[in-house]
Design a protein around this motif. Structure first.
Motif, PDB file in Angstrom:
ATOM      1  N   TYR A 288       0.846  -1.185   0.000  1.00  0.00           N
ATOM      2  CA  TYR A 288       0.000   0.000   0.000  1.00  0.00           C
ATOM      3  C   TYR A 288       0.885   1.240   0.000  1.00  0.00           C
TER       4      TYR A 288
ATOM      5  N   GLU B  93      -0.536   7.523   0.304  1.00  0.00           N
ATOM      6  CA  GLU B  93      -1.653   8.239  -0.320  1.00  0.00           C
ATOM      7  C   GLU B  93      -2.951   7.420  -0.224  1.00  0.00           C
ATOM      8  N   GLU B  94      -2.841   6.116  -0.379  1.00  0.00           N
ATOM      9  CA  GLU B  94      -4.022   5.259  -0.288  1.00  0.00           C
ATOM     10  C   GLU B  94      -4.563   5.214   1.139  1.00  0.00           C
TER      11      GLU B  94
ATOM     12  N   ILE C 206     -10.281   1.781  -3.358  1.00  0.00           N
ATOM     13  CA  ILE C 206      -8.953   2.132  -2.831  1.00  0.00           C
ATOM     14  C   ILE C 206      -8.213   0.887  -2.370  1.00  0.00           C
TER      15      ILE C 206
ATOM     16  N   TYR D 261      -6.760   1.800   8.280  1.00  0.00           N
ATOM     17  CA  TYR D 261      -6.594   1.247   6.927  1.00  0.00           C
ATOM     18  C   TYR D 261      -6.403  -0.271   6.973  1.00  0.00           C
TER      19      TYR D 261
END
Length: 1020
Positions: free
Chosen positions: A777, A780-781, A807, A857
């Motif tokens: 990853y 930015e993601e 995403i 995330y």
């Protein structure tokens, strides 16, 4: 291939049920999709078992008979439900028809058994059930006399599918509006099955369908043991769904549970009714049947212990057991128990038991709750009421009540000659000891054998015996005959030594408890939380902050300030503890569960509770004043309630007297639980109240400022274990107890592995760096996903979900390009980071948004990463996650595998509940004080204790007390003399004397160790 192997699984189940289970093979073509019935079976059963009524109906209706009867049946099914119709029948043209016959309670009625044998149970495979989509089919449908009662979706690992796929199929591919799935009206239970596991539900509700595990348990945990040349799940069709078993469940277990709740809204109070169709969980079914089978074989006079954890559904188990015992007959068709007496202090059980049994019997008078006085109890016993619900405290006054009634001209005689009783004890500890228990036995066995054995076991006074002698004595006493006319059925999650000794009927393993459902299994099956998951002592709390201060990768300035602030707080200063509690609650607990999370503060005394309440309210008020002009109001809406009994006078202010009601601004004691359940109050401060039997699912955090050990520790901390939507963790901050002490308290009651040392806080940064090295990853993601997720946190839209998935897809594709070993290592590090951050972030003020974003995330990414085989579906995770808030998420975990727990011992458990202490030489006392309290006593200070001991050894009263008392009783006496002994040796020992006199905890440790040494020396 997939169809072939799944078909083989279906065939195995079908073959077993037809050849051994009492079923016929059903024809799916005869199923009526609109009516959700097998009409031919319905008509066949009624015409053959109730021929005279059927012929009379034919005489009136002629060729319209079949159609009319089926239509009338469907109408009543839609109103009364299938369970009611199966038990009580339906009417057609004024005539009542039965749709099932159940086993009679005895063999006296031969016709009833003949009728029972005429039931038609069928297994039908691949039933096309949907009027709107005729291509859809159910793998298996089980029907009783043409009425579908069970559906099953089967999956097979060999086709790459598991039970999770079956659950997903029920949730998303089966419509609750289809006739066969209509709640209460047709099929009553739905099973998702694979060769290893079983889950069930009684109501399809789309994505919100809630499935319960229906497994036997394996090694005291979840799952099923390896079968004997068969599937792990073969018990489902070989035992549970076998003809006699299923009809028994329909007749005597399943029931509709109705809960009414008052919800406070802006428009006023609204009453909400929730209906739940109850199908017994496996351990409940197994326990009740095992107890009934043993009682039927052995008769009365046996004491059974049922060790079932919180979350086991004890109320229903008691209701089913009481009902079955009240109508139980032996092989000679003699009623085994004349009355069943349920001993409980829980009001909720009273009404639940009455409602449940009414559904089985459908008549009044079977259950009587003793809620007036002892005269009511005496009348119920003399009148032979089948099931009596009472507290144990009423039994000592039976004789007095009878005498009072006789004076009024009311003749009441309790004749126990030839009578037998079953006594169900809701909680073995609280209900089955002391004078009241002896009186119960005397009342129920007035003309029978004296209850001396049980009295001695329950109320032993031979505390001066050694552990070995006491155990031998108990064994000898228990070998003698017990009261032959009374059987006890005692439920508890935490049996003491004497509980195991008294309720000693051996179970399947050849010893007590008779039946067991462990905490470990309850936790693994998701019925309760693991309250030891996130447990921090005050000492450990400070230690973690120290580690940060020396770590260059953590923001030094902020960490140093936090460290100085917390280290400087003296742990015995209530106002300082209040600051820690409030700040931790605001920073780490308040915003959990959608801002509904609550906390409990456990204090050591009623006076402490008062001081906590005053300090808490003062602190909040001061903070609210300071932030009046601040844009963010952190302390608004934080309110507390206090719970303690009686009135309290503060010695520092003897003119002031405090009561619970006054400190809570007029809220009555009976109103407190309901008030605390609202959004108005978040923190409950308690002293010897609400530490047992208090169910508040929103309790997430507990602050402990009281010595806890043994069963008391388990019961107190277990207030946190109730489940709630969005609740996936708990947290305990302990100012007093050591982690090892708490672990040793819990260990005897469920298999668990003690946590290792707390992780180095720097580990998170190492994991962060290691994860980045895989290049799965980008920063930015991470930022993009968090931006979407947190933007509409409370009400995420379908568009948000789509963007987040898009995403994450980029990372998933990169993950797939890794070799298998790297994939496993990446996932391992991902889970490690998630778990460590979820725990440590509650304690350490990182104030690092990068870590929080990464945590968010990775939690979503973990659900998207490919698995070795199809895993659980988590497409609707947002429903749970919407309750969370940035920087307040916790998902710490602990591996609960461990060695065998130590047994509970009589000498320490009887009457005390204290944890088993390790043997420590007196010479280690100074070191022990230094380690625990941060002092710097030297070995020279040991002379102080030596002198105290020598003085005490010469005291005649102390010697006599040690010689004739148990250690616990001796310590009650010695503790009062300890201060005087220290004062006598004060000169020349001012430093250690001053420390001891000003630190209650240090004095407690020293007194215990010195007293222990004196006791052992004198006894030798």
């Amino acid at each position: 291939m997939s169809k072939h192997t799944e078909a083989r699984f279906e065939e195995a189940i079908e073959q077993s049920l037809i050849e051994k289970g009492g079923y016929l093979k059903g024809d799916p073509k005869t199923y009526d999709t609109d009516r959700a019935l097998f009409p031919k079976d319905v008509l066949k059963f009624i015409s053959e078992t109730q021929s005279s009524k059927w012929q009379a109906l034919q005489h009136v209706l002629a060729d319209r008979t079949e159609e009319t009867l089926i239509n009338d049946l469907c109408k009543e099914l839609s109103v009364k439900g299938s369970l009611h119709i199966l038990r009580h029948g339906f009417k057609c043209f004024g005539k009542k028809f039965r749709l099932a016959y159940f086993t009679p309670n005895s063999n006296l009625n031969a016709q009833a058994w003949e009728d029972y044998e005429k039931n038609i149970l069928s297994i039908t495979r691949q039933v096309h059930f949907s009027p709107k989509n005729p291509n859809l089919s159910l793998d298996v449908v089980l029907s009783v006399n043409g009425l579908p009662v069970v559906t099953m979706e089967l999956k097979n690992h060999m086709t790459g599918q598991t039970i999770d796929n079956a659950i997903h199929q029920y949730k998303f591919d089966r419509q609750p509006s289809d006739p066969i799935f209509k709640f209460k009206e047709r099929a009553l239970v739905h099973f998702a099955v694979d060769p290893d596991l079983v889950s069930m539900t009684t109501k399809l509700d789309g994505k919100d369908t809630f499935f319960l595990p229906f497994n036997q348990g394996d090694n005291d945990g979840a799952g099923n043991p390896v079968g004997d040349h068969t599937y792990k799940t073969s018990y489902l069709w070989e035992k549970v769904l076998q003809k006699d078993s299923l009809l028994d469940i329909l007749a005597k277990f399943m029931h509709l549970q109705i809960e009414e709740k008052q919800v406070i809204t802006k428009k006023g109070i609204i009453r909400k009714t929730k209906e739940t169709m109850i199908f017994p969980r496996y351990h409940q079914l197994d326990a009740v049947r095992a107890l009934i089978a043993s009682s039927k074989e052995k008769g009365s006079g046996h004491n059974y212990l049922i060790q079932h954890s919180a979350g086991s559904g004890k109320s229903n188990s008691i209701a089913w057991l009481a009902h079955r015992l009240s109508s139980l007959h032996n092989a000679q068709d003699e009623k085994i128990f004349d009355s069943v007496i349920v001993i409980t202090d829980r009001r909720v059980l009273d009404q639940q038991l009455q409602n449940t049994i009414y559904q089985f019997e459908h008549k009044q008078g079977v259950v009587q709750k003793i809620d007036e006085n002892t005269q009511q109890l005496a009348k119920a016993l003399s009148g032979g009421v089948p099931i009596i619900i009472s507290t144990i405290q009423k039994f000592p006054f039976i004789a007095q009540a009878i005498e009072t009634m006789e004076k009024k001209g009311q003749q009441v005689e309790i004749d126990t000659q030839g009578k037998r009783y079953a006594v169900i004890v809701d909680e073995a500890h609280s209900s089955q000891s002391g004078e009241s228990a002896m009186e119960l036995r005397k009342v129920l066995n007035k003309e029978g054998i004296q209850s001396a054995i049980a009295e001695q076991i329950l109320d032993m006074e031979e505390d001066d015996l050694s552990d070995e002698a006491k155990e031998a004595l108990l064994m000898e006493m228990l070998k003698r005959p017990q009261q032959k006319n009374i059987s006890y059925f005692a439920f508890t999650a935490t049996p003491k030594f004497k509980t195991l000794a008294v309720f000693n009927e051996p179970g399947i393993k050849g010893k007590a408890p008779f039946h067991r459902y462990t905490m470990k299994q309850a936790i693994q099956e998701g019925f309760i939380m693991d309250v030891l998951e996130n447990y921090t002592t005050y000492k450990r709390y400070s230690g973690l902050l120290k580690n940060i201060e020396a770590d260059p990768d953590v923001p030094k300035k902020k960490a140093a300030l936090a460290l100085a602030r917390f280290i400087d707080l003296h742990p015995h200063n209530i106002s300082q503890k209040v600051e820690i509690i409030v700040e931790h609650f605001i920073n780490s607990t308040k915003h959990l569960l959608g801002g509904r999370a609550k906390a409990m503060v456990v204090t050591k005394s009623r006076l402490h509770a008062v001081k906590y309440k005053l300090a808490f309210d003062t602190y909040i008020k001061e903070k609210q004043e300071k932030e009046k002009n601040e844009p963010v109001k952190r302390y608004v809406g934080i309110k507390s309630l206090v719970a303690f009994s009686g009135s309290v006078v503060d010695p520092d202010y003897p003119d002031n007297s405090y009561t619970e009601t006054a400190l809570n601004n007029g809220i009555k004691e009976s109103e407190l639980p309901e008030k605390f359940n609202t959004d108005d109050y978040q923190v409950l401060l308690v002293a010897e109240k609400y530490q047992t039997g208090f169910d508040q699912p929103l309790l997430h955090t507990m602050y402990v400022d009281k010595r806890l050990s043994g069963i008391q520790a388990v019961q107190t901390l277990s207030r946190l274990n109730r489940m709630a939507p969005g609740k996936d963790s708990t947290f305990v901050l302990d100012f007093v107890n050591e982690r090892e002490e708490i672990y040793n308290s819990f260990k005897p009651y469920y298999k668990a592995t003690e946590k290792g040392d707390d992780s180095d806080p720097h580990l998170l940064y190492r994991l962060q760096h290691a994860l980045q090295d895989y290049q799965v990853y980008t920063d930015e993601e991470i930022t993009a996903l968090c931006d979407v997720w947190y933007k509409n946190r409370q009400e995420p839209t379908p568009g948000d979900h789509k963007m987040m998935n898009n995403i994450l897809d980029f990372a998933v594709e990169r993950f797939k390009e890794l070799d298998e070993l790297d994939q496993e290592e990446f996932k391992s590090k991902l889970v490690g980071f998630r778990n460590q951050y979820g725990f440590i972030s509650q304690i350490i003020p990182y104030q690092d948004s990068d870590l929080e974003k990464l945590y968010t995330y990775l939690r979503f990414l973990n659900t998207k990463l490919p698995k070795r085989q199809t895993g659980k579906y988590e497409l609707e995770d947002e429903v749970v996650l919407k309750y969370y808030r940035l920087q307040k998420i916790s998902e710490g975990s602990i591996d609960l595998e461990a060695g065998e727990p130590e047994p509970v011992y009589g000498a320490s458990e009887i009457g005390t509940g204290a944890a088993k202490e390790e043997q420590v030489q007196l010479s280690t006392l100074v070191k022990k004080l230094n380690d625990r309290f941060g002092t710097e006593f030297t070995l020279a200070d040991q002379l102080f204790f030596d002198q105290v001991i020598e003085t005490a050894m010469e005291d005649g009263k102390i010697k006599e007390a040690a010689e004739v008392n148990s250690f616990d009783n001796f310590m009650n006496f010695f503790g009062k003399m300890m201060e005087g002994l220290f004062i006598d040796r004060m000169e020349g020992n001012e430093e250690i004397f001053t420390k001891l006199m000003n630190d209650d905890k240090m004095m407690e440790v020293a007194t215990q160790q010195v007293g222990k040494d004196i006791y052992n020396r004198i006894r030798k």
